[in-house]
Design an enzyme around this catalytic site. Structure first.
Site, PDB file in Angstrom:
ATOM      1  N   HIS A 307       0.852  -1.187   0.000  1.00  0.00           N
ATOM      2  CA  HIS A 307       0.000   0.000   0.000  1.00  0.00           C
ATOM      3  C   HIS A 307       0.891   1.241   0.000  1.00  0.00           C
ATOM      4  O   HIS A 307       1.768   1.388   0.844  1.00  0.00           O
ATOM      5  CB  HIS A 307      -0.898  -0.023   1.248  1.00  0.00           C
ATOM      6  CG  HIS A 307      -1.885   1.096   1.336  1.00  0.00           C
ATOM      7  ND1 HIS A 307      -3.223   0.924   1.038  1.00  0.00           N
ATOM      8  CD2 HIS A 307      -1.741   2.396   1.669  1.00  0.00           C
ATOM      9  CE1 HIS A 307      -3.852   2.069   1.198  1.00  0.00           C
ATOM     10  NE2 HIS A 307      -2.974   2.980   1.585  1.00  0.00           N
ATOM     11  N   HIS A 350      -0.650   2.401  11.773  1.00  0.00           N
ATOM     12  CA  HIS A 350       0.359   3.441  11.595  1.00  0.00           C
ATOM     13  C   HIS A 350       0.488   4.299  12.855  1.00  0.00           C
ATOM     14  O   HIS A 350      -0.490   4.566  13.541  1.00  0.00           O
ATOM     15  CB  HIS A 350      -0.082   4.322  10.415  1.00  0.00           C
ATOM     16  CG  HIS A 350       0.910   5.349   9.989  1.00  0.00           C
ATOM     17  ND1 HIS A 350       2.256   5.116   9.911  1.00  0.00           N
ATOM     18  CD2 HIS A 350       0.729   6.633   9.590  1.00  0.00           C
ATOM     19  CE1 HIS A 350       2.870   6.201   9.483  1.00  0.00           C
ATOM     20  NE2 HIS A 350       1.969   7.148   9.289  1.00  0.00           N
ATOM     21  N   GLU A 356      -2.881  13.979  11.818  1.00  0.00           N
ATOM     22  CA  GLU A 356      -3.822  13.807  10.720  1.00  0.00           C
ATOM     23  C   GLU A 356      -5.247  14.137  11.171  1.00  0.00           C
ATOM     24  O   GLU A 356      -5.798  13.493  12.056  1.00  0.00           O
ATOM     25  CB  GLU A 356      -3.788  12.362  10.217  1.00  0.00           C
ATOM     26  CG  GLU A 356      -2.393  11.874   9.829  1.00  0.00           C
ATOM     27  CD  GLU A 356      -2.367  10.393   9.497  1.00  0.00           C
ATOM     28  OE1 GLU A 356      -3.459   9.803   9.314  1.00  0.00           O
ATOM     29  OE2 GLU A 356      -1.271   9.812   9.434  1.00  0.00           O
ATOM     30  N   TYR A 365     -15.564   5.690   4.047  1.00  0.00           N
ATOM     31  CA  TYR A 365     -14.103   5.655   4.004  1.00  0.00           C
ATOM     32  C   TYR A 365     -13.632   4.208   4.097  1.00  0.00           C
ATOM     33  O   TYR A 365     -14.129   3.424   4.910  1.00  0.00           O
ATOM     34  CB  TYR A 365     -13.528   6.497   5.136  1.00  0.00           C
ATOM     35  CG  TYR A 365     -12.023   6.472   5.214  1.00  0.00           C
ATOM     36  CD1 TYR A 365     -11.246   6.767   4.099  1.00  0.00           C
ATOM     37  CD2 TYR A 365     -11.370   6.138   6.395  1.00  0.00           C
ATOM     38  CE1 TYR A 365      -9.871   6.731   4.153  1.00  0.00           C
ATOM     39  CE2 TYR A 365      -9.991   6.113   6.476  1.00  0.00           C
ATOM     40  CZ  TYR A 365      -9.244   6.402   5.346  1.00  0.00           C
ATOM     41  OH  TYR A 365      -7.878   6.365   5.396  1.00  0.00           O
ATOM     42  N   HIS A 380      -6.072  12.099  14.521  1.00  0.00           N
ATOM     43  CA  HIS A 380      -5.052  11.177  15.024  1.00  0.00           C
ATOM     44  C   HIS A 380      -3.760  11.974  15.114  1.00  0.00           C
ATOM     45  O   HIS A 380      -3.149  12.299  14.101  1.00  0.00           O
ATOM     46  CB  HIS A 380      -4.905   9.973  14.093  1.00  0.00           C
ATOM     47  CG  HIS A 380      -6.191   9.230  13.880  1.00  0.00           C
ATOM     48  ND1 HIS A 380      -6.632   8.844  12.631  1.00  0.00           N
ATOM     49  CD2 HIS A 380      -7.141   8.832  14.755  1.00  0.00           C
ATOM     50  CE1 HIS A 380      -7.783   8.215  12.755  1.00  0.00           C
ATOM     51  NE2 HIS A 380      -8.112   8.201  14.043  1.00  0.00           N
ATOM     52  N   HIS A 386      -3.202   4.393  14.840  1.00  0.00           N
ATOM     53  CA  HIS A 386      -4.519   4.387  14.202  1.00  0.00           C
ATOM     54  C   HIS A 386      -4.463   3.468  12.992  1.00  0.00           C
ATOM     55  O   HIS A 386      -3.403   3.005  12.589  1.00  0.00           O
ATOM     56  CB  HIS A 386      -4.954   5.795  13.794  1.00  0.00           C
ATOM     57  CG  HIS A 386      -3.978   6.509  12.909  1.00  0.00           C
ATOM     58  ND1 HIS A 386      -2.834   7.099  13.388  1.00  0.00           N
ATOM     59  CD2 HIS A 386      -3.961   6.708  11.566  1.00  0.00           C
ATOM     60  CE1 HIS A 386      -2.167   7.655  12.392  1.00  0.00           C
ATOM     61  NE2 HIS A 386      -2.820   7.420  11.267  1.00  0.00           N
TER      62      HIS A 386
END
Length: 469
Positions: A307, A350, A356, A365, A380, A386
């Site tokens: 990703h 992450h 963020e 989402y 976050h 998160h």
């Protein structure tokens, strides 16, 4: 990930014919509402054409290097200096913040999420009164930092204009179009588009569709620009030609008691004048408001495995002096194909040195199957873990055909990402829209570790998972 097929909002009605735009970001434009109203060969002649006044609006210092120097010359019926003194606005908007200190804000590493707030029908709230700060960092007075606001308005601005002396506004409407009149002309901005109003421009917001809500980021001491593309090359992401600026438009009627509301040092001040500030007959320069249709963004993605980092989805950035580090990035997660092989395709778990703030314009989402709704938000902060919720993770790893190409559609999310640690306004923490059970979306994550079979986990289908997905 199982996803209900949703489509973006229906296309708005065609723009009125007077809404014509100039194409390009960073271009030096010229526009005149009356032919012959722009001076030829100089900026400030002894007598301007048609008896207009010349006025320069500087977006950078005079000596900023040419490649980053921003300024526009306005040719107006009366100069903007023709007004009564400024006084503190009464009543003020106490939920609008420009100084992020301990007295009014809180530092917290906890993951935060808010449900969408309803747009109140009463009392009357225009864009100024409907604007409220959620979080931010730094100081508008010290010219470094940012603020993240949301707005919920039910009334067009009437007989007044707003001017932000503190920084640039990047506005993301989520519900209802905005008809924004600026000193350079008019912009019609729909959900799925964004608009940037640079520091110092006077503007008014009308609501052609009635009540409206959305998100706003504000940056102090710098301006938004396109990110460098690096190895991507010369093309991709947001194209400069897709950014649209207004063409000259003016009104010259007498307006007794017209109010200018100026945001200065995080506080609001008002001054009155007897004419509209939108009396600019012609202008030229490279410091202008602009809008951008997010559907024109050309996303880049992995075509083999893993990703990609979300930085590849950056539309606009406000850089710091440190290479590669942003004061604020505006990042989107648009519809796109997911094709990575043997890869967990939603965003990975992450902990980030950046902070963020996310919003959702429409759809679902991809990392949050439940609870993150259009018009809602999440935060976050720096080094707070998160990632996908339990339902998304279990559905993804157990889905049959997970290696097949999959088109993610009917969704548009975005992120304001900053290198500065945000402090959160107390009313945002105490808001009835705050989801106090947000942490529960990860509590159900279970261990799939298996030592007996050589460390290879055996994945059982999640409860309720349709194997035909």
């Amino acid at each position: 990930m199982a996803m209900e097929e949703q489509q973006p909002p229906p296309a708005p009605a065609p723009a009125p014919p007077e809404l014509r735009y100039l194409s390009g970001l960073g271009n030096s434009f010229s526009s005149e509402a009356v032919p012959g109203s722009l001076p030829v060969g100089q900026n400030s002649p002894l007598v301007c054409p048609l008896g207009l006044y010349a006025e320069q609006l500087s977006g950078t210092s005079f000596t900023t290097p040419r490649a980053r120097n921003l300024r526009t010359w306005l040719y107006r019926i009366k100069p903007s200096v023709t007004h009564e003194p400024f006084y503190p606005r009464n009543p003020t908007n106490e939920r609008l913040v420009g100084e992020f200190h301990r007295a009014t804000t809180v530092a917290t590493p906890t993951q935060l999420r808010w449900r969408p707030a309803d747009v109140p029908l009463h009392p009357d709230l225009d864009f100024i009164d409907g604007l409220y700060t959620v979080c931010g960092a730094g100081s508008s007075c010290l010219r470094h930092g940012y603020a993240i606001h949301m707005y919920a308005a039910n009334k067009s601005m009437d007989g007044c204009a707003f001017c932000n002396a503190d920084g640039d506004f990047l506005i993301v409407p989520q519900q209802g179009r905005l008809l924004i009149t600026t000193e350079c002309g008019k912009l019609l901005v729909s959900p799925g588009e964004i608009v940037v109003i640079p520091q110092g421009f006077r503007f008014a917001v009308d609501l052609p569709d009635g009540p409206s809500r959305g998100y706003v980021s504000e940056i102090f001491g710098t301006h938004f620009q396109l990110p460098d593309l690096g190895p991507i090359g010369a093309n991709g992401l947001a194209s400069p030609r897709d950014f649209l600026s207004p063409t000259a438009w003016f009104e010259q009627d007498h307006h007794p008691g017209y109010t200018i509301v100026q945001k200065y040092g995080g506080e609001l001040f008002t001054a009155t004048q007897d004419f509209s500030p939108f009396n600019v007959v012609a202008w030229h320069g490279n410091y202008v408001p602009y809008k951008y249709d997010l559907s024109k963004f050309c996303p880049f993605n992995t075509v083999l495995f893993d990703h990609g980092d979300p930085s590849v989805n950056t539309v606009l950035t406000a850089p710091t002096d440190k290479p590669g580090v942003a004061l604020l990035d505006f990042v989107i997660f648009p519809p796109r194909w997911l094709v990575a092989e043997n890869t967990f395709r939603p965003p990975y778990y992450h902990r980030n040195c950046m902070s963020e703030f996310m919003g959702l314009i429409y759809g679902i989402y991809e990392a949050k199957a439940d609870g993150f709704l259009p018009g809602g938000a999440s935060l976050h902060s720096c080094m707070t873990p998160h990632g996908p919720d339990t339902k998304t993770y279990e559905a993804t790893i157990s889905r049959a055909g997970a290696n097949e190409p999959f088109r993610l559609s009917g969704t548009l999310a975005f992120m304001f990402e900053s290198s500065l640690i945000p402090r959160v306004c107390r009313w945002a923490l105490d808001s009835p829209c705050r989801d106090l059970d947000y942490y529960q979306c990860w509590i159900g994550l279970k261990s799939h570790f298996s030592h007996d079979n050589g460390g290879v986990a055996t994945i059982e289908p999640a409860a309720g998972t349709d194997e035909k997905e």
